[in-house]
Design an enzyme around this catalytic site. Structure first.
Site, PDB file in Angstrom:
ATOM      1  N   THR A  58       0.831  -1.210   0.000  1.00 31.26           N
ATOM      2  CA  THR A  58       0.000   0.000   0.000  1.00 31.26           C
ATOM      3  C   THR A  58       0.861   1.254   0.000  1.00 31.26           C
ATOM      4  O   THR A  58       0.452   2.291  -0.521  1.00 31.26           O
ATOM      5  CB  THR A  58      -0.938  -0.010   1.218  1.00 31.26           C
ATOM      6  OG1 THR A  58      -1.704  -1.216   1.213  1.00 31.26           O
ATOM      7  CG2 THR A  58      -1.876   1.179   1.214  1.00 31.26           C
ATOM      8  N   TYR A 152       6.383 -11.960   4.609  1.00 32.74           N
ATOM      9  CA  TYR A 152       5.225 -11.293   4.015  1.00 32.74           C
ATOM     10  C   TYR A 152       4.773 -12.090   2.803  1.00 32.74           C
ATOM     11  O   TYR A 152       5.468 -12.146   1.789  1.00 32.74           O
ATOM     12  CB  TYR A 152       5.626  -9.868   3.634  1.00 32.74           C
ATOM     13  CG  TYR A 152       4.571  -9.005   2.981  1.00 32.74           C
ATOM     14  CD1 TYR A 152       3.207  -9.292   3.080  1.00 32.74           C
ATOM     15  CD2 TYR A 152       4.946  -7.866   2.262  1.00 32.74           C
ATOM     16  CE1 TYR A 152       2.253  -8.482   2.480  1.00 32.74           C
ATOM     17  CE2 TYR A 152       4.000  -7.047   1.662  1.00 32.74           C
ATOM     18  CZ  TYR A 152       2.658  -7.356   1.764  1.00 32.74           C
ATOM     19  OH  TYR A 152       1.723  -6.549   1.159  1.00 32.74           O
ATOM     20  N   LYS A 181       3.052 -11.884   7.938  1.00 34.40           N
ATOM     21  CA  LYS A 181       1.808 -11.263   7.491  1.00 34.40           C
ATOM     22  C   LYS A 181       1.285 -12.073   6.323  1.00 34.40           C
ATOM     23  O   LYS A 181       1.982 -12.245   5.323  1.00 34.40           O
ATOM     24  CB  LYS A 181       2.024  -9.812   7.054  1.00 34.40           C
ATOM     25  CG  LYS A 181       0.751  -9.156   6.498  1.00 34.40           C
ATOM     26  CD  LYS A 181       1.019  -7.801   5.859  1.00 34.40           C
ATOM     27  CE  LYS A 181      -0.266  -7.201   5.283  1.00 34.40           C
ATOM     28  NZ  LYS A 181      -0.034  -5.938   4.557  1.00 34.40           N
TER      29      LYS A 181
END
Length: 330
Positions: A58, A152, A181
């Site tokens: 993001t 991730y 994550k």
């Protein structure tokens, strides 16, 4: 070998990187707006968010220069310190496949003031990357990284690469790998890793990238979420987190949790549909930070005309929830 410090449980926000209006920028791309980044970071810190993820997916790290990344992290760290949020948790994302460059990014992030690196799985070659190869790649990074790292896994930007529970179990034993994550919708993987008796869960933290999974995974011992909606409505997501991790789970808390989860999940549909452009427009409309010009090319722009209004029922529900929490001093 002593294990590295783990990040805290709670809600982290994968903050968008704020850019100045293109009209104010002399270069091909809009300039990074560090002051707005700092202001939004302080807003989140004041409203229950446990920590930040800077320069993740993001955050468009892949669209930024090395110096821009360094300046962003160091600026936010300095701004938080000056606002009284010393040592506020900051993860910083690496989004590349090269081992040498990943370690270069991590060294830059440490010097700039981040405490952890969120390291995207190497996915350029997609399914050609075996689980064994992925494990070896992460072990090399972890052996050399100046920061403790989290794994991730975002299949949507890594050609579908999916890290298995077995790989998490094996990598969790590395003293410099302190969590993960998972940015995908396989709740079973979250729960398997969060509940695996062979993993030290005080050391290895499991986060989801999807707020719509918050209740279902935190009830089963996940550490929290790294959630884009919380950039817009932090109190609602943080209130849900607080209830989900409270034990014992009373009937009253469960009822409240269901209300909050429904509110969060319906709003997350917007985040999932419009991604960075939607998050940035929502942040601007709701909090006043940033612009409605989207990200850097090729994801600049704004929502289609009239699209925001189509979600009015969802925004009204979550706005009322946020106001109610403010009135209760949350």
């Amino acid at each position: 070998m002593t294990s590295s410090p783990s990040p805290p449980t709670g809600v982290f926000v994968p903050v968008p990187t704020f850019f100045k209006p293109q009209s104010e920028s002399a270069s091909l791309q809009p300039a990074v707006d560090v002051q707005t980044q700092i202001a939004h970071s302080i807003f989140l810190a004041k409203n229950g968010v446990r920590g930040l993820v800077l320069l993740g997916s993001t955050g468009e790290a892949i669209h930024m220069s090395r110096q821009e990344r360094i300046d962003l992290i160091s600026g936010v760290r300095k701004g938080l310190d000056e606002a009284g949020f010393k040592h506020y948790p900051i993860m910083a994302g690496t989004l590349i496949n090269s081992l040498d460059e990943t370690l270069e990014w991590l060294q830059d992030f440490k010097e700039a003031g981040a405490q952890w690196g969120l390291v995207l799985a190497p996915g350029y070659f997609g399914s050609a990357a075996s689980q064994e190869g992925i494990r070896e790649w992460y072990n090399v990074v972890a052996d050399k990284s100046p920061l403790p790292i989290l794994i991730y896994n975002y299949p949507g930007v890594t050609n579908g690469v999916m890290i298995t529970p077995e790989t998490y179990r094996i990598l969790s034993q590395h003293p410099n790998i302190v969590g993960c994550k998972m940015s995908h919708a396989i709740v079973s993987y979250h729960n398997q890793v969060s509940l695996d008796p062979k993993i030290d869960h005080a050391k290895f933290r499991v986060y989801s990238g999807l707020g719509q999974q918050l209740g279902p995974i935190v009830i089963f011992d996940a550490a929290g979420v790294i959630d884009g909606l919380a950039a817009v409505y932090p109190k609602t997501v943080c209130a849900l987190m607080k209830l989900a991790e409270t034990r014992p789970i009373t009937d009253e808390n469960l009822k409240r949790m269901k209300e909050l989860q429904y509110t969060v999940s319906t709003a997350e549909e917007f985040i999932g549909k419009y991604g960075i452009v939607g998050i940035k427009e929502a942040v601007k409309r709701v909090t006043g930070y940033g612009t409605m010009e989207g990200g850097r090319l090729p994801i600049k722009g704004k929502l289609p005309e009239g699209e925001w209004e189509k979600w009015s029922e969802v925004w009204e529900r979550i706005r009322k929830m946020e106001d109610s929490l403010s009135e209760k001093g949350f």
